[in-house]
Design an enzyme around this catalytic site. Sequence first.
Site: not given
Ligand code: IVH
Length: 693
Positions: A130, A132, A134, A248, A339, A433, A436, A451, A456
């Site tokens: 999935e 990551k 930002d 949970y 990354k 300018c 010119c 300008c 020019c």
């Molecule tokens: S899982 C134990 N999933 O990336 C699992 N992290 O360096 C914890 N992040 O601190 C994280 N998208 O802030 C996970 N789809 C995603 C993410 C994600 C962004 C960030 C999160 C975490 C950092 C990990």
Amino acid sequence: MYSNQQIQALQKITKDFIESPHNIDLAALSNVLKFHEYQYYVMSNPLIADYEYDLLYQQLIALETASPHLISKDSPSQRVGNSLNNQFQTIPHLVPMLSLENSYNAEDLNDFDRKAREGAMLDEITYCVEPKFDGASISLVYENDLLVRGCTRGDGVAGEEITQNIKQIKSIPLSIPLSAYGIQQIEIRGEVIMSKKSFHDFNEKLQLKKMATLANPRNAASGSLRMKDPKEVAERNLDAFIYHISFYTLKGSATTPELLKTHSGSLELLWNMGFRSPQKEKKVHSNIEGVIQFCNDFETERDKLPYEIDGLVIKVNDFALQEKLGMTSHHPRWAIAYKFKARQATTILENVEFQVGRTGAVTPVAKLKAVAIGGVTVSSISMHNEEYIREKDLRLGDTVIIERAGDVIPQIVQSIPTLRKGTETVIEFPTSCPVCNYTLEKEETEAVWRCNNPLCSAQVVERLIHFVSKDAMDIKSFGDANIRKLYELGLLKNIPQIYQLDFSVIGTLEGFGKKSIDNLQAAIEASKSQPLYRLIYALGIRFVGETTAKTIAANIHHVLDLENLTEDQLQGFEDVGIKVAKSIYQYFHEAKNIALLKELESLGLNMIQTNTTAVDGNLSGLNFLFTGTLMQLKRSEAESMVEGRGGHILSGVSSKLNYLVVGEDAGSKLEKAKKIASIKIITEADFVELIKN
Ligand code: IVH
């Protein structure tokens, strides 16, 4: 916590370490990383690019692995606590928020997979991948169906309690149907983000208020979460993706819901409960090869998303297997971050050039020591205007952090004043300018110096370039470089001369073979019969973009009809306001512009509105407008589809609008359209269906 002197010394060591990462003392490195963590997490003021931090962190891990006896209890790798900004109450998470190990290539991913397979004693492992996101990570606790707490990540063990601010984020439900699943209490994790569009809109608002703009959506999200006034948080249009259930408890005799056996199932459960989980974005792969392919392919998808991501996260899908693999003291062994190539870097601001545009606006352009970001070499970045330079306190010789954001245009995030040696100089904005020498002027309401000399040479060349450009007269064989060359040689000095070129002379120039001359001649000839709106747009009248040019053309017969229209009459056109009307009026009341148009007419250019509504299609007579980011179609493609079927594109919401097509992150246009009952608000998928019929 750190004195200025210490900051300077640490920054100097940082730079040395980044330049020669193979000759580092472990204790010194650990200190440097602690300093940067403090800057990032506590001060919200990072002084190095993320990838530079990662590089040093990996070096620390390598050194510690080679000499475990040297690991100090307070090494960043052994993090247990950190002081926090005490604006908010600090609360321990139910389960510590670990971070992820990073990977950058197929080799790293294969390594991760091999270790996981060994740990699991399996030949193949199914992974869920999935985005990551930002942004800023958060943890949420719900009890008896109600949101009871929201926290920042803090140091991973405890975070700051920001429930009131979290409640301002509309994609986080205040209650969820936990009891329906037999769950009593749940702690979940996610990322608060600001979409590219909200970020852009918010910065525009700041600019209007003459306030400092935000560097990027990530900083904007994390800064917003810690605002003292929740109302201000609400204004920032934040969003949240929830991607993890950390803890949970079940009610009485309830049993674990079936979906809680896999990570992909948990995303579905979160989605079903009303969260924005990456349910649609996630992808399950039955082995690491599929994951690697997906990671490679996804890098190009990144810019199409309406929000920023900095990579992908790969998670072992089966929860029982996750449990079996466990974790090290800082990372789970069942997940890894992949990354994307770095999009931030530090470099030196070596020089500033002042460029004069088509309208005379003078733009300062930073000349940088060339540096690669995300596979592109950057050596030159626009600094917009003088205020931008002053706000960011940019000086010649400064070390600057630069970033390529999602929209691909690089920008300077900030300078690093602590790295100054004393030899840096303030950037002087010219008073005349640079091309010119005409005295520059600035209107009170504007940020740019201009300008105002119509002769020019820089402006003349830029106007020629605009005239032939793709969306204007579309004279294909005329590149910017050719225009400049012909101008410098005195062969092309104004727009009418495009249609009077002496090809026998041009044919003798280097780079103009018979074929390219033929192509150029044909393209110039063809441009004479371009539709009227293209000519109007090509004239470069201030504030008249393509859409306004179309509106104007649709309201007149001959271009010189505009000579006889008052500002009030012009304002009667769809979406033409006071500013635009004034500009059109002024243009058509200047003798030299009228003379230009008459000359172009005598050279055979089309000046008449031909009937474009003759297209008879299934959208005939219907008005459309697109808002937000479309996922399947390009905006221009979608608009052509409408026009090709006899429909019209409007530039704003009004009662004339029949359909508003809404993409991701739609903003004010959607809100406005909701108030007009006759407008049909449809999704991109609905639109695709509609044009099929
Ligand atoms: S899982 C134990 N999933 O990336 C699992 N992290 O360096 C914890 N992040 O601190 C994280 N998208 O802030 C996970 N789809 C995603 C993410 C994600 C962004 C960030 C999160 C975490 C950092 C990990």
